[in-house]
Design a protein around this motif. Structure first.
Motif, PDB file in Angstrom:
ATOM      1  N   MET A   1       0.849  -1.196   0.000  1.00  0.00           N
ATOM      2  CA  MET A   1       0.000   0.000   0.000  1.00  0.00           C
ATOM      3  C   MET A   1       0.884   1.246   0.000  1.00  0.00           C
ATOM      4  O   MET A   1       1.785   1.375   0.829  1.00  0.00           O
ATOM      5  N   VAL A   2       0.636   2.099  -0.940  1.00  0.00           N
ATOM      6  CA  VAL A   2       1.439   3.314  -1.070  1.00  0.00           C
ATOM      7  C   VAL A   2       0.769   4.424  -0.282  1.00  0.00           C
ATOM      8  O   VAL A   2      -0.423   4.729  -0.499  1.00  0.00           O
ATOM      9  N   VAL A   3       1.504   5.004   0.633  1.00  0.00           N
ATOM     10  CA  VAL A   3       0.974   6.080   1.466  1.00  0.00           C
ATOM     11  C   VAL A   3       1.441   7.402   0.877  1.00  0.00           C
ATOM     12  O   VAL A   3       2.652   7.654   0.753  1.00  0.00           O
ATOM     13  N   LYS A   4       0.474   8.221   0.481  1.00  0.00           N
ATOM     14  CA  LYS A   4       0.814   9.524  -0.085  1.00  0.00           C
ATOM     15  C   LYS A   4       1.080  10.516   1.045  1.00  0.00           C
ATOM     16  O   LYS A   4       0.353  10.557   2.042  1.00  0.00           O
ATOM     17  N   LYS A   5       2.137  11.283   0.855  1.00  0.00           N
ATOM     18  CA  LYS A   5       2.458  12.304   1.839  1.00  0.00           C
ATOM     19  C   LYS A   5       1.451  13.431   1.768  1.00  0.00           C
ATOM     20  O   LYS A   5       1.055  13.854   0.692  1.00  0.00           O
ATOM     21  N   LYS A   6       1.040  13.878   2.927  1.00  0.00           N
ATOM     22  CA  LYS A   6       0.071  14.975   2.984  1.00  0.00           C
ATOM     23  C   LYS A   6       0.747  16.277   2.603  1.00  0.00           C
ATOM     24  O   LYS A   6       1.827  16.606   3.104  1.00  0.00           O
ATOM     25  N   LYS A   7       0.113  16.973   1.727  1.00  0.00           N
ATOM     26  CA  LYS A   7       0.683  18.220   1.214  1.00  0.00           C
ATOM     27  C   LYS A   7       0.635  19.286   2.302  1.00  0.00           C
ATOM     28  O   LYS A   7      -0.382  19.449   3.004  1.00  0.00           O
ATOM     29  N   ALA A   8       1.738  20.025   2.450  1.00  0.00           N
ATOM     30  CA  ALA A   8       1.790  21.077   3.459  1.00  0.00           C
ATOM     31  C   ALA A   8       0.803  22.184   3.120  1.00  0.00           C
ATOM     32  O   ALA A   8       0.566  22.489   1.957  1.00  0.00           O
ATOM     33  N   ALA A   9       0.248  22.780   4.190  1.00  0.00           N
ATOM     34  CA  ALA A   9      -0.732  23.845   3.986  1.00  0.00           C
ATOM     35  C   ALA A   9      -0.069  25.070   3.386  1.00  0.00           C
ATOM     36  O   ALA A   9       1.029  25.465   3.785  1.00  0.00           O
ATOM     37  N   ALA A  10      -0.735  25.672   2.419  1.00  0.00           N
ATOM     38  CA  ALA A  10      -0.190  26.852   1.747  1.00  0.00           C
ATOM     39  C   ALA A  10      -0.291  28.063   2.670  1.00  0.00           C
ATOM     40  O   ALA A  10      -1.271  28.204   3.425  1.00  0.00           O
ATOM     41  N   PRO A  11       0.707  28.963   2.674  1.00  0.00           N
ATOM     42  CA  PRO A  11       0.642  30.149   3.538  1.00  0.00           C
ATOM     43  C   PRO A  11      -0.445  31.109   3.070  1.00  0.00           C
ATOM     44  O   PRO A  11      -0.803  31.152   1.895  1.00  0.00           O
ATOM     45  N   LEU A  12      -0.938  31.870   4.024  1.00  0.00           N
ATOM     46  CA  LEU A  12      -1.985  32.845   3.758  1.00  0.00           C
ATOM     47  C   LEU A  12      -1.442  34.246   3.931  1.00  0.00           C
ATOM     48  O   LEU A  12      -0.493  34.475   4.704  1.00  0.00           O
ATOM     49  N   LYS A  13      -2.045  35.182   3.242  1.00  0.00           N
ATOM     50  CA  LYS A  13      -1.761  36.597   3.442  1.00  0.00           C
ATOM     51  C   LYS A  13      -2.967  37.213   4.139  1.00  0.00           C
ATOM     52  O   LYS A  13      -4.079  37.175   3.611  1.00  0.00           O
ATOM     53  N   VAL A  14      -2.748  37.764   5.329  1.00  0.00           N
ATOM     54  CA  VAL A  14      -3.826  38.306   6.148  1.00  0.00           C
ATOM     55  C   VAL A  14      -3.607  39.794   6.322  1.00  0.00           C
ATOM     56  O   VAL A  14      -2.486  40.243   6.626  1.00  0.00           O
ATOM     57  N   MET A  15      -4.685  40.548   6.145  1.00  0.00           N
ATOM     58  CA  MET A  15      -4.667  41.995   6.346  1.00  0.00           C
ATOM     59  C   MET A  15      -5.729  42.335   7.384  1.00  0.00           C
ATOM     60  O   MET A  15      -6.878  41.880   7.289  1.00  0.00           O
ATOM     61  N   ILE A  16      -5.338  43.117   8.406  1.00  0.00           N
ATOM     62  CA  ILE A  16      -6.257  43.540   9.462  1.00  0.00           C
ATOM     63  C   ILE A  16      -6.638  44.998   9.215  1.00  0.00           C
ATOM     64  O   ILE A  16      -5.763  45.866   9.112  1.00  0.00           O
ATOM     65  N   ILE A  25      -3.363  46.895   8.560  1.00  0.00           N
ATOM     66  CA  ILE A  25      -2.109  46.381   9.116  1.00  0.00           C
ATOM     67  C   ILE A  25      -1.878  44.987   8.547  1.00  0.00           C
ATOM     68  O   ILE A  25      -2.686  44.067   8.794  1.00  0.00           O
ATOM     69  N   PRO A  26      -0.805  44.768   7.790  1.00  0.00           N
ATOM     70  CA  PRO A  26      -0.519  43.410   7.303  1.00  0.00           C
ATOM     71  C   PRO A  26       0.108  42.567   8.395  1.00  0.00           C
ATOM     72  O   PRO A  26       0.904  43.048   9.203  1.00  0.00           O
ATOM     73  N   VAL A  27      -0.220  41.291   8.436  1.00  0.00           N
ATOM     74  CA  VAL A  27       0.371  40.369   9.411  1.00  0.00           C
ATOM     75  C   VAL A  27       1.739  39.959   8.889  1.00  0.00           C
ATOM     76  O   VAL A  27       1.835  39.356   7.799  1.00  0.00           O
ATOM     77  N   PRO A  28       2.828  40.251   9.614  1.00  0.00           N
ATOM     78  CA  PRO A  28       4.174  40.009   9.047  1.00  0.00           C
ATOM     79  C   PRO A  28       4.548  38.547   8.946  1.00  0.00           C
ATOM     80  O   PRO A  28       5.229  38.142   8.015  1.00  0.00           O
ATOM     81  N   GLN A  29       4.162  37.698   9.897  1.00  0.00           N
ATOM     82  CA  GLN A  29       4.603  36.314   9.895  1.00  0.00           C
ATOM     83  C   GLN A  29       3.731  35.467   8.968  1.00  0.00           C
ATOM     84  O   GLN A  29       2.638  35.875   8.580  1.00  0.00           O
ATOM     85  N   SER A  30       4.242  34.295   8.624  1.00  0.00           N
ATOM     86  CA  SER A  30       3.496  33.399   7.751  1.00  0.00           C
ATOM     87  C   SER A  30       2.325  32.800   8.515  1.00  0.00           C
ATOM     88  O   SER A  30       2.459  32.351   9.651  1.00  0.00           O
ATOM     89  N   VAL A  31       1.163  32.803   7.892  1.00  0.00           N
ATOM     90  CA  VAL A  31      -0.067  32.319   8.508  1.00  0.00           C
ATOM     91  C   VAL A  31      -0.542  31.110   7.734  1.00  0.00           C
ATOM     92  O   VAL A  31      -0.567  31.115   6.496  1.00  0.00           O
ATOM     93  N   THR A  32      -0.917  30.060   8.449  1.00  0.00           N
ATOM     94  CA  THR A  32      -1.453  28.854   7.834  1.00  0.00           C
ATOM     95  C   THR A  32      -2.905  28.702   8.257  1.00  0.00           C
ATOM     96  O   THR A  32      -3.365  29.366   9.202  1.00  0.00           O
ATOM     97  N   GLN A  39      -3.415  34.212  17.692  1.00  0.00           N
ATOM     98  CA  GLN A  39      -2.024  34.274  17.220  1.00  0.00           C
ATOM     99  C   GLN A  39      -1.834  35.400  16.214  1.00  0.00           C
ATOM    100  O   GLN A  39      -0.782  36.040  16.182  1.00  0.00           O
ATOM    101  N   ILE A  40      -2.821  35.650  15.415  1.00  0.00           N
ATOM    102  CA  ILE A  40      -2.727  36.742  14.440  1.00  0.00           C
ATOM    103  C   ILE A  40      -2.718  38.089  15.150  1.00  0.00           C
ATOM    104  O   ILE A  40      -1.917  38.982  14.813  1.00  0.00           O
ATOM    105  N   ILE A  41      -3.583  38.257  16.171  1.00  0.00           N
ATOM    106  CA  ILE A  41      -3.608  39.514  16.914  1.00  0.00           C
ATOM    107  C   ILE A  41      -2.307  39.705  17.684  1.00  0.00           C
ATOM    108  O   ILE A  41      -1.761  40.817  17.770  1.00  0.00           O
ATOM    109  N   ASP A  42      -1.752  38.629  18.244  1.00  0.00           N
ATOM    110  CA  ASP A  42      -0.481  38.741  18.977  1.00  0.00           C
ATOM    111  C   ASP A  42       0.659  39.146  18.041  1.00  0.00           C
ATOM    112  O   ASP A  42       1.606  39.812  18.466  1.00  0.00           O
ATOM    113  N   ALA A  43       0.577  38.759  16.763  1.00  0.00           N
ATOM    114  CA  ALA A  43       1.652  39.099  15.824  1.00  0.00           C
ATOM    115  C   ALA A  43       1.700  40.581  15.527  1.00  0.00           C
ATOM    116  O   ALA A  43       2.758  41.108  15.159  1.00  0.00           O
ATOM    117  N   ILE A  44       0.569  41.282  15.692  1.00  0.00           N
ATOM    118  CA  ILE A  44       0.540  42.733  15.418  1.00  0.00           C
ATOM    119  C   ILE A  44       0.201  43.507  16.686  1.00  0.00           C
ATOM    120  O   ILE A  44      -0.359  44.612  16.634  1.00  0.00           O
TER     121      ILE A  44
END
Length: 590
Positions: A1-16, A25-32, A39-44
């Motif tokens: 049985m071949v187990v497919k690797k789960k694809k990593a979540a793509a980063p998001l661009k968040v604007m507050i 205010i753009p969120v500087p860190q990478s958001v998934t 966590q988003i509020i703590d980043a800004i």
């Protein structure tokens, strides 16, 4: 049985967006998608007032984050993930104050600090022409134009716009067709993928496109006025290969690095641009004009047989010259034989037989006695031969195809049309091949009663059903020399007897007309080999006899056994006693 690797979540661009001040205010860190709102509020946190970072009781007024119509209070930020709203791309969250805060408390809160980045303004409305031109002039090259699109649109919109423009640039680099150098602004695809995105039209201007200027005469002021059309064009003097290559690099880098597009098309094979040495220093090269230059003669120092020098001046090949000669001949023949003094308009009810078409010069098929089966078989055979010739034939230019078609063309004196109505009635009339379908409709309407003249209808042919274009001529629609046209009412007509809308005197004209309708006269532009062989076999006109009588006489002679070179038809001496002296064989009794 071949187990497919789960694809990593793509980063998001968040604007507050701060609702009390309008700052973004753009969120500087990478958001998934697994990141929480807390966590988003703590980043800004450094850019927000203490109200949003200090702990609060359960019953205290709560600030909220809003995405579209979903509002999340502060106490639920730690358990709400950004993936509950979207999985990828860009997202805009609105930060609201507690509802019980009054204007004084809002005034006491210092405005949120703004980062040194351009705000993301999502506005899909079309700007005015002046604003677009001013913005395009302020952008320095395609690099600034691409950056302007990235900062003014969501990632999905930016990717759609830049990918479409990238395809346009590849077509400009690899193809010399003029259709890739003109863009209609009313095109649905262009409007959806480029013009609806802020900065899309400015990017096209940065590539060298400009409005197509049209000159219109103003009768009030008696002057010529420049009008901007709905087309933007890339003229030869503004098309630069280096600029297009730099623009392609900017587009591909933006798609890969900024928008994380994995598959970006490779650079196509670039069409070689002409140099000044090859076209002459004083002339501008036009890749869309044909040129004919004998390079073999020039290589050995022999004189050019076509007397054409590659100095940029327009020249024509032998095929184009032959085509032009036939076109001029066609125009002269049309002016000579296409005259229409009487349209011979007649109307017929269902079941009535119109005037029989008279053939002044019957063709070989009629004399040979070919039936419908033979004609259909011959037509099918001809289609197969044409298809085989196209598949196995060599490459042909447009001029070669037009010349071959023109050699087989004929010029007809007129076109005989039979126009059938849905109730079975019909109208027969003559028209010139150069007349438009709109003239045919006008003639049909002229036969109506005044109360039916405003009834809308279409003219079509079948099978298959194809509605005729009113702007095209009968020749363009393939209705020459004769055709059957059908009428289709756009609204249901009143229930009445057949021919209810046609005036009665047109029906009377059909009964009073004694002369037969003449089939259109035809003159070939170039005599075929079959006609030349027939002319050699047929005797020439003698003692004023027509070609028709000569053919009939030849056929009669064949039936009677009178053939050339076999001794028949020669008058023998009276001493023979076996010949009747009439040229008939002795076995013929009649």
């Amino acid at each position: 049985m071949v187990v497919k690797k789960k694809k990593a979540a793509a980063p998001l661009k968040v604007m507050i967006k701060c609702n009390w001040s309008g700052a973004r205010i753009p969120v500087p860190q990478s958001v998934t998608p697994a990141s929480t709102l807390q966590q988003i509020i703590d980043a800004i946190a450094n850019s927000l007032p203490p109200l949003f970072t200090k702990p609060s009781e359960w019953n205290d007024p709560q600030p909220s984050l809003v995405y579209m119509r979903t509002s999340v209070l502060k106490r639920d930020w730690a358990i709400t993930k950004i993936g509950d709203f979207c999985d990828g791309g860009s997202i805009l969250l609105t930060l609201n104050l507690p509802k019980e805060d009054n204007a004084s408390s809002v005034a006491a809160i210092p405005p949120a600090a703004k980062d040194e980045v351009e705000p993301m303004d999502i506005d899909h409305s079309m700007n005015s022409t002046e604003n677009i031109l001013n913005t395009a002039s302020s952008l320095e090259g395609t690099h600034e134009a691409v950056k302007y699109i990235l900062n003014s649109n969501f990632d999905a919109d930016s990717q759609e716009c830049l990918s479409t423009v990238l395809k346009m640039v590849d077509n400009l680099l690899s193809k010399s067709d003029a259709k890739f150098r003109s863009i209609r602004l009313t095109n649905a695809t262009v409007e959806k993928k480029i013009l609806s995105k802020k900065g899309g039209l400015e990017l096209l201007f940065a590539l060298g496109f400009d409005y197509e200027q049209k000159v219109a005469f103003d009768f009030d002021n008696s002057s010529n006025v420049q009008h901007k059309s709905e087309m933007i064009v890339l003229t030869a003097d503004k098309e630069e290969r280096d600029l297009l290559l730099r623009a392609r690099g900017d587009l591909s880098q933006a798609l890969k690095n900024e928008l994380n597009v994995e598959k970006v098309p490779q650079v196509p094979k670039v069409q070689p641009f002409p140099t000044m040495a090859s076209v002459g220093a004083s002339a501008t090269f036009d890749p869309f004009k044909s040129s004919s230059y004998n390079t073999q003669a020039a290589a050995v120092g022999a004189p050019n047989p076509n007397s054409i020098v590659p100095d940029g001046s327009s020249s024509k090949s032998s095929t184009e010259r032959k085509l032009e000669i036939l076109q001029q001949k066609q125009q002269r023949l049309e002016q000579k034989i296409q005259t229409l003094q009487d349209r011979q308009i007649v109307a017929l009810l269902p079941g009535e037989v119109g005037p029989i078409v008279s053939l002044d010069a019957p063709g070989d098929d009629i004399l040979d006695g070919k039936g419908d089966t033979s004609l259909i078989a011959g037509l099918a055979k001809k289609k197969m031969e044409d298809r085989k010739k196209r598949e196995e034939g060599s490459f042909q230019t447009k001029s070669m195809r037009e010349l071959e078609k023109m050699k087989k063309a004929k010029v007809y004196s007129h076109a005989q049309l039979k126009i059938f109505f849905p109730d079975g009635a019909r109208i027969d009339a003559k028209f010139l091949p150069s007349e438009s379908i709109q003239i045919v409709k006008d003639i049909v309407i002229s036969t109506f009663f005044p109360e039916y003249a405003m009834m809308a209808f279409d003219l079509y042919i079948s099978p298959p059903r194809r509605v005729l274009d009113c702007k095209k001529s009968l020749r363009d629609e393939g209705l020459v020399p004769a055709a059957k046209i059908l009428v289709s009412w756009k609204s249901p007509p009143p229930k009445a007897s057949p021919g209810f809308c046609i005036q009665p005197h047109y029906f009377q004209a059909s009964s009073s007309r004694n002369s037969a309708t003449a089939f259109p006269d035809a003159v070939a532009l170039e005599e075929s080999k079959k006609d030349e062989d027939m002319d050699k076999k047929m005797p020439a006109k003698v003692s004023g006899k027509s070609g028709k009588s000569s053919r009939e006489e030849e056929l009669m002679n064949r039936m009677l056994g009178k053939r050339k070179g076999l001794g028949f038809g020669k008058k023998k001496s009276s001493t023979d006693g076996k010949s009747t002296g009439t040229g008939k064989p002795k076995w013929f009794k009649g």
